[in-house]
Design an enzyme around this catalytic site. Structure first.
Site, PDB file in Angstrom:
ATOM      1  N   ALA A   1      -2.336  56.571 -15.406  1.00 19.79           N
ATOM      2  CA  ALA A   1      -1.179  55.991 -14.717  1.00 19.79           C
ATOM      3  C   ALA A   1       0.018  55.958 -15.646  1.00 19.79           C
ATOM      4  CB  ALA A   1      -1.489  54.583 -14.234  1.00 19.79           C
ATOM      5  N   ASP A   2       1.192  56.174 -15.066  1.00 15.31           N
ATOM      6  CA  ASP A   2       2.436  56.006 -15.805  1.00 15.31           C
ATOM      7  C   ASP A   2       3.062  54.645 -15.532  1.00 15.31           C
ATOM      8  OD1 ASP A   2       3.694  58.727 -17.143  1.00 15.31           O
ATOM      9  OD2 ASP A   2       2.182  59.130 -15.625  1.00 15.31           O
ATOM     10  N   ARG A   3       2.780  54.089 -14.366  1.00 16.62           N
ATOM     11  CA  ARG A   3       3.281  52.751 -14.046  1.00 16.62           C
ATOM     12  C   ARG A   3       2.467  52.188 -12.885  1.00 16.62           C
ATOM     13  NH1 ARG A   3       8.815  50.242 -14.821  1.00 16.62           N
ATOM     14  NH2 ARG A   3       9.278  52.174 -15.948  1.00 16.62           N
TER      15      ARG A   3
ATOM     16  N   ALA B   1       1.985  54.901  -9.979  1.00 12.41           N
ATOM     17  CA  ALA B   1       2.669  56.179 -10.198  1.00 12.41           C
ATOM     18  C   ALA B   1       1.899  56.977 -11.238  1.00 12.41           C
ATOM     19  CB  ALA B   1       4.099  55.939 -10.673  1.00 12.41           C
TER      20      ALA B   1
END
Length: 397
Positions: free
Chosen positions: A278-280, A288
């Site tokens: 995950a990036d966020r 995201a």
């Protein structure tokens, strides 16, 4: 920023090679054909490396940014100013670095924490060098903590998958994008879980998508493709450096698939779990990650296959109520118009328009659980994630 292609044997494909005053980043755009390290001398070099996809993966991005400024601070010629001036200097550089990759919350989270540290240092001394030293030490600690965090994620994730075995003795897992040791300081998030599952002897096979348009799994995995038995692949972790620092080499049984083959793979019953990085992660669990993650989650839901996200708590952004607030970076049309993620020859017709988002957002209702270094965040009876409660509980401990 200089190229150095002679580090391959020394660093054995570590994404981040750091010692105080010196930072080299593996240029992942060149894999698998070349092994090139870029010398990062300052925050400007760090910004370029992040923006141009030299370094990839939210944890690695944050650490590379922090260390690029640490190198600049170490090599800074005599600074003319007070402690407060040093804080202002570093804070401005951190804000600049954050602008390189707005979707990755780890980067902004690291910048916020580093700012707090240098402000505290300035409150105890009027000397600028005290502030710079505090920053350098804090950035180096982040590098060390990332590996420990990833290993904890791997352990919790392996236990999670083990509990799903039921009558089967082994499990096959599908993953997407590079969330291995090259996306972190040296172990991996989603691929760290797969490593831990394999270490427990319960991994049947790991399926990895090509992850277009940069083909991140292709370039990383095929670098270590070996003619070893049943197409076994040293793909999801780099080979250990000399002198056995990481212990014996681990071969993972892995198979590469086209992004568009995932649904067919699931329908054929060849995979029993999906895990991504995950990036966020928003407060409600919307996540995201690399473009294509959402479609995998939809397919997994349709086929009744559990879909997990593996990410450190630094990837959680409680300030965002849902994924609708997550900024999605759009990248250059060249990544689709040209081969090799935009680095090769033109393959599309001139004049065609392009939509090239780097990430998509997977709704929380498609996610089975979020695996962190502090445990697995599961859903309540109402099928909702209480991420805020989980984080607060961990802080209280």
């Amino acid at each position: 920023m200089a190229n150095n292609s002679n580090h391959s044997e020394i660093h054995a494909l570590q994404s981040i090679c750091y010692k105080r005053g010196s930072l080299q980043l593996l240029d992942q755009r060149k894999l698998p054909l070349e092994t090139v390290y870029l010398d990062i001398k300052n925050a400007s070099d760090g910004w370029f490396a992040i923006k141009e996809m030299v370094v990839r993966g939210a944890p690695a991005i944050a650490i590379a940014a922090a260390l690029s400024l640490a190198v600049e601070a170490v090599n800074l010629e005599k600074f003319q100013g007070t402690a407060d001036d040093a804080v202002s200097f570093l804070a401005q550089k951190l804000d600049y670095l954050v602008s390189s990759r707005p979707t990755a919350v780890n980067l902004s989270d690291a910048a916020t924490k580093l700012k707090e540290i240098i402000v505290k240092a300035a409150s105890t001394s009027s000397e600028a060098n005290v502030v710079f030293q505090a920053y350098i030490e804090a950035a180096e600690i982040m590098l060390e903590d990332d590996v420990a965090s990833n290993k904890a994620i791997g352990s919790y994730g392996a236990s999670c998958f083990e509990s799903q075995l039921k009558d089967a003795k082994k499990i096959s897992i599908l993953t997407h994008c590079n969330s291995g040791s090259l996306a972190t300081a040296g172990y991996g998030t989603a691929l760290g879980v797969i490593r831990a599952v394999h270490a427990q002897g319960i991994l049947e096979k790991a399926y990895c998508t090509e992850t277009r348009p940069f083909n991140q799994e292709v370039s990383y995995a095929s670098k270590h493709l070996l003619a070893f038995g049943n197409h076994k692949l040293l793909c999801l972790l780099p080979p250990p450096p000399p002198r056995g620092l990481y212990g014996p080499t681990h071969f993972l049984p892995a198979t590469l698939i086209a992004d568009s083959a995932a649904a067919a793979l699931m329908k054929a019953g060849r995979v029993q779990g999906v895990i991504v990085g995950a990036d966020r992660v928003a407060a409600n669990g919307d996540t995201a990650n690399k473009i294509g993650t959402y479609s995998l989650a939809v397919c997994a839901k349709h086929h009744g296959i559990p879909f997990y996200v593996a990410a450190p708590l630094t990837s959680v952004d409680l300030s965002l109520p849902s994924g609708e607030s997550i900024i999605i970076e759009e990248r250059s049309p060249k990544e689709l118009l040209n081969s090799r993620g935009g680095l090769g020859e033109q393959v599309a017709a001139s004049g065609i328009s392009v939509w090239n988002p780097a990430f998509d957002v997977t709704p929380a209702n498609l996610i089975s659980g979020i695996i962190t270094e502090k445990g697995v965040i599961t859903k309540s009876k109402d099928e909702d994630f209480d991420i805020r409660g989980f984080v607060q509980k961990m802080i209280a401990q």
